[in-house]
Scaffold this motif. Structure first.
Motif, short mmCIF file in Angstrom:
data_model
loop_
_atom_site.label_atom_id
_atom_site.label_comp_id
_atom_site.label_asym_id
_atom_site.label_seq_id
_atom_site.Cartn_x
_atom_site.Cartn_y
_atom_site.Cartn_z
N UNK A 91 0.83 -1.21 0.00
CA UNK A 91 0.00 0.00 0.00
C UNK A 91 0.86 1.25 0.00
N UNK A 92 1.96 1.21 0.73
CA UNK A 92 2.88 2.36 0.79
C UNK A 92 3.54 2.60 -0.57
N UNK A 93 3.93 1.53 -1.24
CA UNK A 93 4.54 1.66 -2.57
C UNK A 93 3.55 2.26 -3.58
N UNK A 94 2.30 1.77 -3.54
CA UNK A 94 1.26 2.29 -4.44
C UNK A 94 1.00 3.76 -4.18
N UNK A 95 0.91 4.12 -2.90
CA UNK A 95 0.62 5.52 -2.54
C UNK A 95 1.78 6.43 -2.93
N UNK A 96 2.99 5.96 -2.72
CA UNK A 96 4.18 6.76 -3.10
C UNK A 96 4.23 6.97 -4.61
N UNK A 97 3.87 5.93 -5.38
CA UNK A 97 3.85 6.04 -6.84
C UNK A 97 2.79 7.05 -7.29
N UNK A 101 6.34 10.77 -4.53
CA UNK A 101 7.42 10.84 -3.54
C UNK A 101 7.15 9.84 -2.42
N UNK A 102 8.21 9.48 -1.70
CA UNK A 102 8.09 8.51 -0.62
C UNK A 102 7.70 9.24 0.66
N UNK A 103 6.45 9.13 1.05
CA UNK A 103 5.96 9.85 2.24
C UNK A 103 6.57 9.29 3.54
#
Length: 292
Positions: A91-97, A101-103
């Protein structure tokens, strides 16, 4: 002189037949497209309904076995179209994409939860059914939250009903207009032969005998127009299927066969009925009225 006149009459006749065939083909093609839309309205609505995702967020202390069991239970449920597990890392990878940027660099940790994404079968995508399913999932002790787009579900269900209704209304109106247009073309074609009709009647020919060749000729023109319309409809169908393969337009062959058969029979039926009444009009017309 006579040969020139015969050639002129032949060209005029061909032009008349061409206009009848063209008008029938065009109208039947548009009717076929509308019929295709009617047939696939539910399929298109189901496609959009099944894109709605219910996200089941799990608590941090939820056991892996509990998540697996829930996923298996949902997979076997009759209302489930698809179910997938999404870890907090995914989920973090999808959101960052999505945001570019990497939140996690900014926050210093990953605030997202492990979740299970559930997609329902179209028949269960109603505000009442989703609320019932979401309520049952929320009662589980290891589930943190069940989230879905409530306004979108309500709006989608309401708009599907409206669109289905207005498509049916438009189909009825357009069918009536199609009948009028084809009738007008056939009447113009027969109008040019009104003197022949009256001459045959005056020498003792029966109405049935006079009508028969006109009906048969226009029925053949109707069949030709229907075949052209069906060919154009098939080409459009192949194009749409390549452009929108997810709609699976060739999934129901029987329904498509019924649609094409209806277009063909409609071409014959409308031509027959219109020719019958057009010839009947000139058969009942007084001789002195033929010039007006």
């Amino acid at each position: 002189m006579s040969r020139s006149f015969e050639q002129y009459q032949k060209q005029k006749l061909i032009s008349s037949y061409f206009s009848v065939v063209l008008s029938i083909a065009l109208v039947l093609f548009l009717l076929g497209i509308l019929g295709l839309l009617v047939v696939n309205t539910k399929k298109m609505a189901d496609h959009f309904k099944e894109q709605i995702t219910i996200s089941i967020f799990l608590k941090d202390d939820a056991k892996e076995s509990e998540a697996e069991q829930l996923q298996k239970t949902l997979a076997m449920a009759e209302h489930t179209k698809s179910v997938s597990y999404v870890s907090k890392e995914q989920a973090a990878e999808q959101h960052s994409a999505e945001i570019g940027e990497d939140f996690q660099d900014f926050l210093g940790y990953n605030p997202l939860k492990n979740s299970i994404d559930l997609k329902l079968r179209a028949d269960f995508v109603t505000p009442e059914e989703i609320e019932k399913i979401a309520g049952g999932l929320s009662e589980k002790t290891f589930v943190e939250e069940v989230s879905y787009d409530k306004p979108l579900v309500g709006l989608l269900s309401e708009n599907v009903k409206k669109i289905s209704f207005w498509i049916l209304v438009a189909s009825g109106i357009f069918t009536f207009i199609a009948f009028l247009l084809i009738n007008s073309s056939i009447r113009l074609s027969i109008y040019s032969k009104r003197f022949i009709i009256k001459t045959m009647q005056m020498v003792g020919a029966t109405k049935t005998f006079i009508r028969k060749p006109f009906i048969w000729t226009n029925v053949k023109l109707g069949m030709l127009g229907a075949v052209i319309a069906m060919a154009a409809l098939a080409a459009s169908l192949f194009y749409l299927d390549k452009t929108f393969p997810e709609l699976q337009l060739f999934g129901d062959i029987e329904m498509l066969a019924l649609l094409f058969g209806s277009v063909f029979l409609l071409g014959i039926l409308i031509s027959l009925v219109c020719t019958y009444f057009a010839t009947q009009r000139f058969l009942n017309l007084r001789t002195d009225a033929l010039y007006y």
